[in-house]
Design a protein around this motif. Structure first.
Motif, PDB file in Angstrom:
ATOM      1  N   ALA A 160      43.189  34.881  28.373  1.00 21.60           N
ATOM      2  CA  ALA A 160      43.776  34.676  27.042  1.00 21.60           C
ATOM      3  C   ALA A 160      42.734  34.862  25.949  1.00 21.60           C
ATOM      4  CB  ALA A 160      44.395  33.284  26.956  1.00 21.60           C
ATOM      5  N   ALA A 161      41.515  34.367  26.200  1.00 21.04           N
ATOM      6  CA  ALA A 161      40.446  34.506  25.201  1.00 21.04           C
ATOM      7  C   ALA A 161      40.082  35.966  24.995  1.00 21.04           C
ATOM      8  CB  ALA A 161      39.221  33.709  25.629  1.00 21.04           C
ATOM      9  N   GLY A 162      39.998  36.728  26.081  1.00 19.37           N
ATOM     10  CA  GLY A 162      39.668  38.144  25.959  1.00 19.37           C
ATOM     11  C   GLY A 162      40.769  38.942  25.283  1.00 19.37           C
ATOM     12  N   ALA A 163      42.017  38.684  25.681  1.00 22.61           N
ATOM     13  CA  ALA A 163      43.142  39.410  25.092  1.00 22.61           C
ATOM     14  C   ALA A 163      43.284  39.099  23.607  1.00 22.61           C
ATOM     15  CB  ALA A 163      44.432  39.060  25.826  1.00 22.61           C
ATOM     16  N   GLN A 164      42.984  37.853  23.230  1.00 21.56           N
ATOM     17  CA  GLN A 164      43.081  37.471  21.813  1.00 21.56           C
ATOM     18  C   GLN A 164      42.152  38.330  20.959  1.00 21.56           C
ATOM     19  OE1 GLN A 164      41.338  33.670  20.276  1.00 21.56           O
ATOM     20  NE2 GLN A 164      43.468  33.212  19.764  1.00 21.56           N
TER      21      GLN A 164
ATOM     22  N   ARG B 109      31.029  30.467  33.715  1.00 20.75           N
ATOM     23  CA  ARG B 109      30.542  31.228  34.851  1.00 20.75           C
ATOM     24  C   ARG B 109      30.640  32.717  34.581  1.00 20.75           C
ATOM     25  NH1 ARG B 109      34.335  28.130  37.269  1.00 20.75           N
ATOM     26  NH2 ARG B 109      35.472  29.979  37.989  1.00 20.75           N
ATOM     27  N   ARG B 110      29.795  33.485  35.243  1.00 20.92           N
ATOM     28  CA  ARG B 110      29.792  34.935  35.068  1.00 20.92           C
ATOM     29  C   ARG B 110      31.159  35.543  35.409  1.00 20.92           C
ATOM     30  NH1 ARG B 110      26.218  39.079  34.583  1.00 20.92           N
ATOM     31  NH2 ARG B 110      26.802  41.059  35.524  1.00 20.92           N
ATOM     32  N   SER B 111      31.806  35.016  36.440  1.00 21.68           N
ATOM     33  CA  SER B 111      33.115  35.562  36.825  1.00 21.68           C
ATOM     34  C   SER B 111      34.149  35.362  35.725  1.00 21.68           C
ATOM     35  CB  SER B 111      33.597  34.900  38.117  1.00 21.68           C
ATOM     36  OG  SER B 111      33.763  33.491  37.946  1.00 21.68           O
ATOM     37  N   LEU B 112      34.072  34.238  34.995  1.00 20.79           N
ATOM     38  CA  LEU B 112      35.002  33.995  33.904  1.00 20.79           C
ATOM     39  C   LEU B 112      34.710  34.917  32.720  1.00 20.79           C
ATOM     40  CD1 LEU B 112      35.231  30.092  33.977  1.00 20.79           C
ATOM     41  CD2 LEU B 112      36.914  31.744  34.811  1.00 20.79           C
ATOM     42  N   ARG B 113      33.431  35.172  32.477  1.00 19.61           N
ATOM     43  CA  ARG B 113      33.074  36.110  31.404  1.00 19.61           C
ATOM     44  C   ARG B 113      33.681  37.481  31.697  1.00 19.61           C
ATOM     45  NH1 ARG B 113      26.553  35.071  31.422  1.00 19.61           N
ATOM     46  NH2 ARG B 113      26.642  32.811  31.736  1.00 19.61           N
ATOM     47  N   MET B 114      33.570  37.923  32.958  1.00 17.05           N
ATOM     48  CA  MET B 114      34.090  39.244  33.305  1.00 17.05           C
ATOM     49  C   MET B 114      35.608  39.280  33.203  1.00 17.05           C
ATOM     50  SD  MET B 114      33.516  42.324  33.895  1.00 17.05           S
ATOM     51  CE  MET B 114      31.731  42.148  33.950  1.00 17.05           C
ATOM     52  N   ARG B 115      36.290  38.218  33.565  1.00 25.60           N
ATOM     53  CA  ARG B 115      37.744  38.193  33.422  1.00 25.60           C
ATOM     54  C   ARG B 115      38.149  38.329  31.957  1.00 25.60           C
ATOM     55  NH1 ARG B 115      40.876  36.863  37.762  1.00 25.60           N
ATOM     56  NH2 ARG B 115      39.717  36.198  39.624  1.00 25.60           N
TER      57      ARG B 115
ATOM     58  N   LEU C 195      36.370  39.756  29.557  1.00 28.20           N
ATOM     59  CA  LEU C 195      36.032  41.109  29.117  1.00 28.20           C
ATOM     60  C   LEU C 195      37.051  42.126  29.626  1.00 28.20           C
ATOM     61  CD1 LEU C 195      32.221  40.786  29.773  1.00 28.20           C
ATOM     62  CD2 LEU C 195      33.225  41.271  27.528  1.00 28.20           C
ATOM     63  N   LEU C 196      37.464  41.988  30.870  1.00 25.59           N
ATOM     64  CA  LEU C 196      38.446  42.927  31.418  1.00 25.59           C
ATOM     65  C   LEU C 196      39.810  42.745  30.746  1.00 25.59           C
ATOM     66  CD1 LEU C 196      37.535  42.876  35.216  1.00 25.59           C
ATOM     67  CD2 LEU C 196      37.263  44.788  33.616  1.00 25.59           C
ATOM     68  N   ALA C 197      40.171  41.502  30.432  1.00 23.45           N
ATOM     69  CA  ALA C 197      41.426  41.266  29.721  1.00 23.45           C
ATOM     70  C   ALA C 197      41.394  41.915  28.346  1.00 23.45           C
ATOM     71  CB  ALA C 197      41.684  39.764  29.591  1.00 23.45           C
ATOM     72  N   TRP C 198      40.240  41.822  27.689  1.00 24.34           N
ATOM     73  CA  TRP C 198      40.067  42.489  26.388  1.00 24.34           C
ATOM     74  C   TRP C 198      40.235  44.001  26.538  1.00 24.34           C
ATOM     75  CZ3 TRP C 198      35.906  45.899  25.708  1.00 24.34           C
ATOM     76  CH2 TRP C 198      35.799  46.451  24.435  1.00 24.34           C
ATOM     77  N   ALA C 199      39.600  44.579  27.557  1.00 27.68           N
ATOM     78  CA  ALA C 199      39.671  46.025  27.755  1.00 27.68           C
ATOM     79  C   ALA C 199      41.095  46.468  28.059  1.00 27.68           C
ATOM     80  CB  ALA C 199      38.732  46.441  28.891  1.00 27.68           C
ATOM     81  N   ARG C 200      41.805  45.729  28.898  1.00 24.73           N
ATOM     82  CA  ARG C 200      43.177  46.106  29.254  1.00 24.73           C
ATOM     83  C   ARG C 200      44.114  45.982  28.064  1.00 24.73           C
ATOM     84  NH1 ARG C 200      42.200  42.431  33.945  1.00 24.73           N
ATOM     85  NH2 ARG C 200      41.383  43.736  35.643  1.00 24.73           N
ATOM     86  N   ALA C 201      43.967  44.887  27.288  1.00 22.46           N
ATOM     87  CA  ALA C 201      44.837  44.692  26.130  1.00 22.46           C
ATOM     88  C   ALA C 201      44.570  45.740  25.055  1.00 22.46           C
ATOM     89  CB  ALA C 201      44.649  43.289  25.549  1.00 22.46           C
TER      90      ALA C 201
ATOM     91  N   SER D   5      37.915  52.903  33.578  1.00 22.00           N
ATOM     92  CA  SER D   5      37.651  52.920  32.130  1.00 22.00           C
ATOM     93  C   SER D   5      37.576  51.501  31.576  1.00 22.00           C
ATOM     94  CB  SER D   5      38.727  53.719  31.401  1.00 22.00           C
ATOM     95  OG  SER D   5      39.994  53.088  31.499  1.00 22.00           O
ATOM     96  N   HIS D   6      38.418  50.619  32.115  1.00 22.47           N
ATOM     97  CA  HIS D   6      38.374  49.222  31.654  1.00 22.47           C
ATOM     98  C   HIS D   6      37.049  48.567  32.006  1.00 22.47           C
ATOM     99  CE1 HIS D   6      43.058  49.107  31.790  1.00 22.47           C
ATOM    100  NE2 HIS D   6      42.618  49.572  30.637  1.00 22.47           N
ATOM    101  N   ARG D   7      36.563  48.822  33.213  1.00 26.23           N
ATOM    102  CA  ARG D   7      35.287  48.232  33.631  1.00 26.23           C
ATOM    103  C   ARG D   7      34.129  48.804  32.812  1.00 26.23           C
ATOM    104  NH1 ARG D   7      34.825  44.997  37.826  1.00 26.23           N
ATOM    105  NH2 ARG D   7      36.649  44.609  39.138  1.00 26.23           N
ATOM    106  N   ALA D   8      34.205  50.074  32.504  1.00 26.71           N
ATOM    107  CA  ALA D   8      33.142  50.686  31.705  1.00 26.71           C
ATOM    108  C   ALA D   8      33.119  50.094  30.296  1.00 26.71           C
ATOM    109  CB  ALA D   8      33.342  52.203  31.643  1.00 26.71           C
ATOM    110  N   ALA D   9      34.304  49.917  29.718  1.00 28.20           N
ATOM    111  CA  ALA D   9      34.380  49.327  28.381  1.00 28.20           C
ATOM    112  C   ALA D   9      33.873  47.894  28.392  1.00 28.20           C
ATOM    113  CB  ALA D   9      35.819  49.375  27.871  1.00 28.20           C
ATOM    114  N   ALA D  10      34.240  47.136  29.442  1.00 25.04           N
ATOM    115  CA  ALA D  10      33.796  45.751  29.551  1.00 25.04           C
ATOM    116  C   ALA D  10      32.285  45.671  29.667  1.00 25.04           C
ATOM    117  CB  ALA D  10      34.463  45.082  30.755  1.00 25.04           C
TER     118      ALA D  10
END
Length: 266
Positions: free
Chosen positions: A150-154, A213-219, A221-227, A236-241
């Motif tokens: 939710a934080a990334g998508a926001q 945690r690092r895993s939460l940061r990546m989630r 970032l990936l949510a931001w990239a997908r949204a 492409s999403h992983r590269a953007a993240a």
């Protein structure tokens, strides 16, 4: 802290009775039951009951001729919050609804009074701290993942907007959404601000001893990239993240001591 002199409402949202707000704020009786949510410098954030609803009133002292001039021409901090909230609402980002912005003499000092919706719920920082410390009622793994997404998508939904104070203590968790309660730092950005906002989401909890945690940061970032790019593929999403994280990490490194002046978990 009661008003000395009339309250002047300078902004009111459509549907709100400016005169009724002026009377309610000017009576000062609401202060008897108000509780202090935050106090720092010349700002007090108070929770109160007014006009039949729960509200938050941000009372800010207007100090100096320059600040008074900015308020007079609609460029005060309350005005900036008002415009920031409108910008976020235009993007569909959840915010605390503002009702009125007023000015009054309080305790011999000219003040801005910004009345807004009281948003119930813990701050994102409080949920992060509870999870980090393993406190009773702490969010489980599934909820932590949902909050990170939710934080990334926001941030993605904010588009070209940038919030220079996008820290977890300014974000309220309300059900499944994250609500922005401090909109003063929201503005249109010439340079994309996603990395700086991700950095803000990391700096404050790190300074409070509860880094995500690092895993939460990546989630997040990936949510931001997908949204931001729903048609993109996983690569492409992983590269953007990775790209935005590299910039966010640079901001964090150059920030210095992340310890906040006032502990928001205190």
């Amino acid at each position: 802290m009661a008003s000395k002199g009339p309250v002047r409402v300078v902004r009111a949202v459509r549907g709100e009775d400016a005169a009724a707000w002026a009377v309610a704020l000017g009576e000062g009786a609401w202060l008897d039951s108000a509780r202090t949510l935050k106090a720092e410098g010349g700002v007090r954030v108070l929770g109160a009951s007014m006009l039949g609803r729960e509200v938050v009133v941000k009372v800010r002292e207007v100090r100096g001729a320059w600040e008074r001039l900015k308020c007079a021409v609609g460029r005060g901090k309350g005005d900036r919050h008002w415009r920031g909230a409108a910008l976020l609402a235009g993007k569909g980002v959840a915010t605390a609804r503002v009702f009125v912005l007023a000015r009054a003499m309080i305790g011999g000092c000219e003040c801005e009074l910004l009345a807004m919706e009281f948003v119930h719920g813990p701050t994102l920082l409080q949920r992060m701290a509870a999870a980090h410390r393993g406190e009773a009622g702490a969010p489980g793994t599934r909820e932590q993942h949902a909050l990170a997404r939710a934080a990334g998508a926001q941030i993605a939904h904010m588009g070209e907007l940038f919030n220079r104070d996008h820290k977890p203590s300014n974000l309220i968790v309300r059900g499944g959404e994250i609500v922005v309660i401090d909109c003063e730092g929201v503005r249109r950005a010439v340079i994309p601000g996603a990395a700086r906002m991700f950095a803000s989401l990391l700096i404050e909890p790190t300074g409070c001893g509860v880094p995500p945690r690092r895993s939460l940061r990546m989630r997040a970032l990936l949510a931001w990239a997908r949204a931001g790019d729903p048609r993109g593929d996983r690569a492409s999403h992983r590269a953007a993240a990775r790209e935005v994280w590299a910039e966010a990490a640079r901001v964090v490194r150059h920030h210095g001591d992340p310890t906040p002046r006032v502990d928001p978990l205190g």
